[in-house]
Design a protein around this motif. Structure first.
Motif, PDB file in Angstrom:
ATOM      1  N   ARG A   4      38.493  55.444  11.137  1.00 41.29           N
ATOM      2  CA  ARG A   4      37.046  55.234  11.020  1.00 41.29           C
ATOM      3  C   ARG A   4      36.754  53.950  10.235  1.00 41.29           C
TER       4      ARG A   4
ATOM      5  N   TYR B  18      37.133  51.735  13.760  1.00 40.25           N
ATOM      6  CA  TYR B  18      35.845  52.070  14.358  1.00 40.25           C
ATOM      7  C   TYR B  18      34.697  51.242  13.755  1.00 40.25           C
ATOM      8  N   ILE B  19      34.617  51.212  12.446  1.00 39.74           N
ATOM      9  CA  ILE B  19      33.514  50.472  11.817  1.00 39.74           C
ATOM     10  C   ILE B  19      33.654  48.954  12.057  1.00 39.74           C
TER      11      ILE B  19
ATOM     12  N   GLY C  35      31.167  50.257  15.104  1.00 38.87           N
ATOM     13  CA  GLY C  35      30.732  51.629  14.847  1.00 38.87           C
ATOM     14  C   GLY C  35      29.591  52.039  15.763  1.00 38.87           C
TER      15      GLY C  35
END
Lengths: 481, 371
Positions: free
Chosen positions: A290, A294-295, A299
């Motif tokens: 994450r 992802y971020i 995101g």
């Protein structure tokens, strides 16, 4: 050295015997030394690798912090990331890419000379390189300070309880712990000991027994539908008990040494949706992806299609992290699709949305069962390495199985669930009623009720481990990653 | 400190109390047949009284196939068995050395019944339910044991062995393991008995059949001859049942005759030193529906090497594994032969026909009559 061996218990006892007599820096130096002995126990050459990676990351992080210009800082950052990923790629993915590249050339009629390079995969490489990458990123972005002490930093990278299979820790959580002297504390000894025994029980009494069933099913060339899924359920019990057991033993060992590691599991098979499952399963890896994939990919900032793409890619990479094989990629893709499509499904089928109250409900049980079923479909991708076999297994017709095979399949699933009962049912119930936390139903850490509960729990784990231990003990599954 | 003291007292009591009660009430030895010890003196007395010409050593592969009285009847020789369900080569070696040779009985012939790679798989079934009988049989560690298994667990004179022995003394319930695992499986069978009247043994046999050689996949590098055949078949004798179908995935793939590799050379040396003729008999494991149980390439090579070695050492070797007259219908669970009288008679006749030409001359010089 594996946690469930007598060697490890003797090793841990020896470390504990000296550790608390040493001053703070001495404790870290001793931990580093012990960790290198632990890591090099079977293959001493692995120590060279981890020492090199540690040294390089330490130099780069300090270089970033001391850089006078952004360009210089960036150069150190890129060096650190490149080296870590090259080490990971070289050891873990080189063979995979060469094999697939060769296959692709062969498919278009070109027959390249076979490049044979068999490299042994050093244990825990995926874990300590990810920990190093997160450190480099955090220092570069100013989220954490570079560690000036090489010994403290080396302890962060190679701390033996979490070196081989995590949890993947962050520098901000760990390095401050290494910068103060750890004192022997009876509460740590008690809590760490109980956690260690609980992990041992999960591994030897649950995971290994379930593994025996799962391995048998996956060695069949002609499994029927019920037998296959009986085996998949056994594998679901195995992998949870195996990894959760490892994590408990890692956290227990660390706690004995006065170090607190992060939690990695929160009753994942009680999740009411796939996204919730990933907030409860292998938490340190999920949060790593994450924060560092992802971020940075964007995101959910841009919403819609970009959010779905970022999430899917993150899961795809997470699958690939688990192993350089296509079945892991498929596993990641399967979970990516589930998590991406879940909000849409929830919009159309409102009962799929988790309830806002903590009260148990029938629909909640339905959601848990659905989620567990979907996760087990995923475990089939995870466990079956042959794509041809996987395709065959996915097309098995339940109507073609005989009544005897249904009985066998259900019996296999039940047998593994019986083994997993303490982890799947008893543990969550005790947790829910606050029996597992000091200050809960059994009173504070100093109360006699708490001592009684912990003493009985420890004895139950020991008795359970010796009375149900599977003789055909297997390695921890996550050691291979 | 006070709370840790409380914790420690609770833990110590919670471990010590059940352990003490187990020792006082001889539990679980009195409920788990497979973990009962071994009365060496009694077995020696029995042998001395019987004064056999021929002693057969083995596990349930032996005593479910043959019985001493019928063999005595057909051979005319005095026959005794030294057998134990779930035993393997380590215990067979101890049977020879610590029971037979330590007694006054001196048979002319000793036959060892074995399956596949048993003879060179020394650490197969030396733990669990077999630990106590091994400790009873062995007493102080035998030099051969030190040579073969000295560095392995279960050996009290190594540090790890001492530690595991201590654990066993503190936790006698570890002997319950095979029974507990069997109980868990039976619970699963009981819940899923819908539509069948088959009991647990039959269900287990069905399961073993489903996981047998014929159903294994070929892309995992499993050697056909060495593949196992069941999910529960590494359990020693439990609850009075002779459960010993074998589990051959982890056994040796290459025949090794060195003194460190197995008890086989030590068996031979001891027998020679005591003028005992040794005979090794390989049994046929449960065949497929065409009644055949062919060896894979690895097993065939192993068996050739074994036969060559035994011949060179002057031992007899018979192998029934290729005999198609031992048909599938003769077998019950795993590799056991049915207890049906007709089938037992068929097996006995078959066995005697096979071994008679070899062992007849040896027994002739004994007190045996009628050969």
């Amino acid at each position: 050295m594996v946690f469930q061996s007598i060697e490890y218990l003797l090793f841990l006892a020896a470390v504990l015997a000296f550790y608390f007599w040493l001053p703070g820096r001495g404790q870290n130096g001793f931990l580093v030394l012990a960790s290198y002995v632990f890591y090099g126990w079977v293959h001493p050459w692995y120590v060279v690798l981890i020492v090199s990676v540690t040294l390089m990351d330490w130099i780069c992080a300090n270089g970033m912090e001391d850089s006078s210009t952004p360009q210089r800082k960036r150069a150190f950052f890129i060096t650190a990331i490149t080296v870590n990923l090259a080490v990971l790629g070289g050891f873990k993915y080189f063979g995979f890419f060469v094999e697939n590249f060769t296959a692709a050339l062969s498919a278009i009629g070109l027959m390249p000379a076979p490049l044979l390079l068999k490299i042994a995969l050093p244990a825990g490489i995926s874990f300590f390189t990810f920990q190093s990458v997160s450190y480099a990123v955090d220092v570069y972005q100013g989220r954490t300070k570079a560690c000036r002490s090489l010994i403290d930093y080396a302890a962060f990278v190679c701390f033996f309880p979490q070196l081989v299979a995590g949890p993947i820790e962050r520098a901000a959580h760990m390095i401050p712990q290494y910068q103060t002297r750890r004192l022997a504390h009876w509460d740590h000894l008690r809590a760490g000991g109980v956690q260690l025994l609980w992990g041992l029980f999960q591994k030897v009494a649950i995971a290994d027994n379930a593994a025996l069933l799962a391995d048998k099913v996956f060695s069949l060339g002609d499994p029927s539908f019920p037998i296959l899924w009986g085996g998949v359920i056994a594998f679901g019990v195995q992998i949870y008990a195996d990894f959760s057991g490892y994590t408990s033993m890692a956290r227990g060992s660390a706690r004995l040494l006065g170090i607190e590691l992060c939690a990695n599991f929160r009753h994942p098979y009680l999740s009411e949706s796939p996204p919730e499952f990933w907030r409860r399963w292998h938490i340190s890896l999920s949060t790593w992806f994450r924060d560092y994939v992802y971020i940075p990919l964007g995101g959910s900032r841009q919403g819609g299609w970009f959010w779905a793409r970022n999430l899917f890619l993150t899961f795809l990479l997470s699958g690939f992290w688990h192993g350089a094989e296509w079945n892991y990629v498929l596993w990641g893709a399967f979970h990516g699709l589930l998590v991406v499509s879940w909000p849409t499904l929830t919009g159309r089928l409102p009962w799929l949305a988790p309830s806002s109250t903590a009260k148990p409900s029938l629909s909640g049980v339905g959601r848990i069962l659905l989620t567990v079923t979907l996760m087990h479909v995923g475990w089939l991708f995870f466990r079956e390495h042959s794509l041809a076999m996987l395709m065959h297994q996915l097309t098995l017709n339940p109507l073609h199985a005989s009544a005897a095979e249904w009985r066998m399949g259900v019996a296999l699933a039940l047998e593994s669930i019986f083994y997993g009962f303490p982890l799947l049912v008893v543990f969550p119930l005790l947790d829910r009623f606050g029996v597992l936390r000091p200050g809960g139903a059994c009173g504070g850490a100093a109360s006699w009720k708490w001592s009684l509960a912990q003493g009985l729990a420890a004895a139950a784990c020991v008795y359970g481990a010796v009375s149900l231990r599977c003789e055909a003990g297997a390695d921890f599954i996550y050691f291979q990653f | 400190m006070r709370s840790f003291g409380q914790f420690f007292v609770v833990l110590a009591l919670a471990i010590a109390l059940p352990s003490w009660l187990c020792h006082v009430f001889d539990y679980p030895d009195n409920v788990v047949q497979g973990t009962k010890g071994y009365d060496v003196a009694r077995e020696q007395r029995k042998l001395e009284q019987a004064d056999p010409d021929w002693v057969l050593i083995g596990n349930s592969m032996l005593f479910t196939r043959l019985s001493a009285p019928t063999l005595s009847e057909i051979s005319g020789a005095k026959v005794s068995f030294l057998s134990r369900g779930g035993s393997q080569s380590a215990i067979w070696f101890l049977f020879l050395k610590k029971v037979l040779l330590a007694s006054e009985a001196r048979p002319k012939l000793v036959t060892v019944f074995f399956r596949d790679t048993d003879l060179t798989w020394p650490d197969f079934r030396v733990k669990g339910g077999n630990e106590k009988p091994i400790a009873d049989l062995q007493g102080p560690m035998e030099p051969e044991w030190q040579q073969v298994l000295g560095r392995r667990e279960g050996n009290r004179e190594s540090l790890f062995g001492w530690f595991s022995g201590l654990l066993r003394d503190v936790f006698p319930t570890s002997d319950l393991r095979p029974m507990a695992q069997r109980q868990i499986q039976e619970r699963a069978f009981r819940i899923t008995r819908i539509g069948t009247r088959a009991n647990s043994s039959v269900r287990r046999a069905e399961l073993n059949e489903r996981f047998s050689l014929a159903h294994l996949r070929t892309d995992l590098g499993l050697d056909a001859s060495g593949a196992g055949e069941g999910v529960d078949n590494d359990l020693a004798t439990a609850g009075g049942e002779a459960i010993d179908p074998g589990f051959y995935e982890d056994g040796p793939l290459v025949f090794d005759a060195s003194a460190e590799a197995s008890f086989l050379p030590h068996l031979i040396r001891l027998a020679k030193a005591n003028q005992i003729q040794l005979h090794f008999h390989r049994i046929k494991r449960k065949p497929a529906s065409n009644h055949a149980r062919p060896d894979g390439a690895v097993m065939a090579t192993y068996m050739r090497e074994l036969a060559k070695y035994l011949k060179a050492e002057g031992c007899f070797f018979t192998d029934e594994s290729g005999d198609l007259s031992l048909t599938l219908e003769m077998y019950v669970d795993g590799d056991h032969i049915s207890s049906n009288k007709e089938i037992q008679k068929r097996y006995l006749a078959n066995f005697w026909e096979r071994v008679r030409p070899l062992i007849g001359p040896v027994l002739k010089h004994s007190s045996a009559k009628g050969l």
